[in-house]
Design an enzyme around this catalytic site. Structure first.
Site, short mmCIF file in Angstrom:
data_model
loop_
_atom_site.label_atom_id
_atom_site.label_comp_id
_atom_site.label_asym_id
_atom_site.label_seq_id
_atom_site.Cartn_x
_atom_site.Cartn_y
_atom_site.Cartn_z
CG HIS A 407 -10.54 30.87 -22.31
ND1 HIS A 407 -10.64 29.50 -21.61
CD2 HIS A 407 -10.89 31.74 -21.50
CE1 HIS A 407 -11.27 29.89 -20.42
NE2 HIS A 407 -11.11 31.19 -20.28
CG ASP A 411 -10.41 25.86 -19.07
OD1 ASP A 411 -10.61 26.56 -20.00
OD2 ASP A 411 -10.23 24.47 -18.92
#
Length: 437
Positions: A407, A411
């Site tokens: 992350h 995304d």
């Protein structure tokens, strides 16, 4: 005569250590440059370590089964004078994080002391004061074996002892008692407790299995990935009915003609490579203060043995046909299972596709292959009743595609679009739209 050192080479990207599985020479053997000296195992590859010199084996410093950091000495060779280019070392590169660290302590030790990563790690874990250890390595350097012997003996020089010896070197300073305020007595130094090993009760009949070097390396890499990369997870459901029908119509003739199997996995690797070309953000790596978007699309594939997991690489997968990918999958799997995988087979991967469906899994969350940004799990293709566009129910071949992502780099939006594109490619795979050549 001169004595030269052979060090543990780096046998793949992110490989930091190797285990001597078997010595191929003994002390007194004469070897030529490039002759194999030992078989070494890592979490990624089994390989032979070649000699960098022509000469006679003087000492085998590492023992079979011993794990050493990249750059540590494994043996020494006595070189005859005048051997010319034969004595020129063919050194393996040592990554920055594995190079020997130099530290200076002028108050205790006038000269610089060289510590390997393995020595530093052990000393930190057990609270060992390295300035109080006599080394048996070249030039008095402290080795991993020196520390292990200390630990076994129970006579470990602690940081507190170091403070006492330093205080003896500091000249006393006269001070009037009334000028020194009374303070509670404090210990000279407090050393951090060494990490505790997990305590597991062992009962009669329990089997204790020693952790091999390769299993330790796998554990270290998995821990690093989970510790450094904030994992997120997403999944998409794909109708692979057309792909299944197309592949099944080809597989028998393909095997007779080509000599290897046309697997479902080859279609999924090709679809992934095509989608990566359209969504290059996925083909990236975290690099601290920047993100590196890789130009080449090199697909790592996970291949398991009974006791280990290897991740060979299909280079430039986007430029290969389904047949070409199927051939490489077959060849790499054979190399893994016969112990012939080379270090170059493991290098350069930018994205991993894992065929978890091969053992019946329908949903899983993979650990990212560090330092890549994502891993795709291709689950088992199963027949299920599905509601079609006309509200009719039909039996379809369905597969789940599960994706773990870093992350920091990626995304949900870009990963969702990427998976949608893979889904679209797979669902539109058929005889009329897709060539395997």
């Amino acid at each position: 005569m001169a004595i030269e050192q052979i060090r543990m080479p780096q046998l793949g990207e992110s490989v930091t250590e190797g285990t001597i599985s078997k010595w191929l020479v003994t002390v007194g053997d004469r070897v030529n440059k490039y002759d194999p000296l030992a078989e070494v195992m890592t979490d990624k590859v089994n390989a032979e370590v070649p000699s960098s010199f022509t000469g006679v084996i003087k000492e085998l410093i590492a023992e079979e089964g011993e794990t050493l950091a990249v750059g540590e000495i494994i043996c020494t060779i006595e070189i005859e004078a005048g051997t010319g280019q034969d004595s020129t070392p063919a050194e393996s590169p040592v990554p920055e994080e594995n190079r020997i660290t130099e530290t200076t302590n002028t108050s205790v030790q006038p000269n610089k002391t060289r510590y390997s990563p393995a020595v530093l790690k052990i000393s930190q874990e057990h609270g060992i004061d390295l300035t109080k250890v006599s080394g048996t390595g070249a030039g008095g350097r402290i080795t991993r074996k020196d520390l292990l012997k200390l630990i076994e003996s129970g006579h470990i020089p602690t940081p507190a002892q170091m403070v006492e010896s330093v205080s003896e070197l500091i000249p006393a300073v006269e001070a009037k008692p009334k000028e020194v305020p009374a303070v509670p007595s404090q210990p000279a130094a407090v050393s951090a407790p060494a990490p505790q090993q997990a305590t597991v009760p062992v009962s009669t009949g329990d089997l204790e299995i020693p952790v091999t070097g390769i299993r330790k390396a796998i554990a270290a890499n998995m821990l690093r990935s989970k510790h450094e990369a904030p994992h997120a997870w997403t999944m998409i459901e794909v109708d692979a009915t057309n792909l299944v029908e197309y592949r099944n119509s080809l597989k028998d003739d393909f095997k007779k003609k080509e000599g290897f199997n046309l697997t479902f996995f080859a279609f999924f690797v090709k679809a992934t490579a095509q989608a990566l070309k359209e969504f290059p953000q996925i083909n990236s790596m975290w690099a601290g203060d920047k993100i590196i978007q890789k130009k080449d699309i090199n697909i790592s594939i996970a291949v398991a043995t009974e006791d280990a997991l290897y991740v060979p690489v299909i280079k430039n997968a986007d430029e290969k046909s389904i047949k070409g990918i199927a051939r490489e999958i077959s060849e790499l799997a054979v190399k893994v299972r016969t112990g012939k995988l080379k270090s170059e087979d493991m290098q350069g991967g930018t994205f991993t596709v894992n065929n978890t469906g091969s053992f019946g899994s329908v949903q899983s969350m993979g650990i990212i292959n560090y330092p890549q940004a994502a891993i795709l799990q291709v689950e088992s293709i199963v027949k299920r009743p599905v509601v079609m566009n006309n509200n009719m129910i039909a039996i379809r071949d369905m597969v789940n595609l599960c994706m773990s992502l870093d992350h920091r780099v990626l995304d949900g939006l870009i990963c969702g679009r990427f998976l949608q594109r893979v889904k679209e490619i797979v669902e539109n795979t058929s005889k009329s739209t897709t060539s395997i050549y």
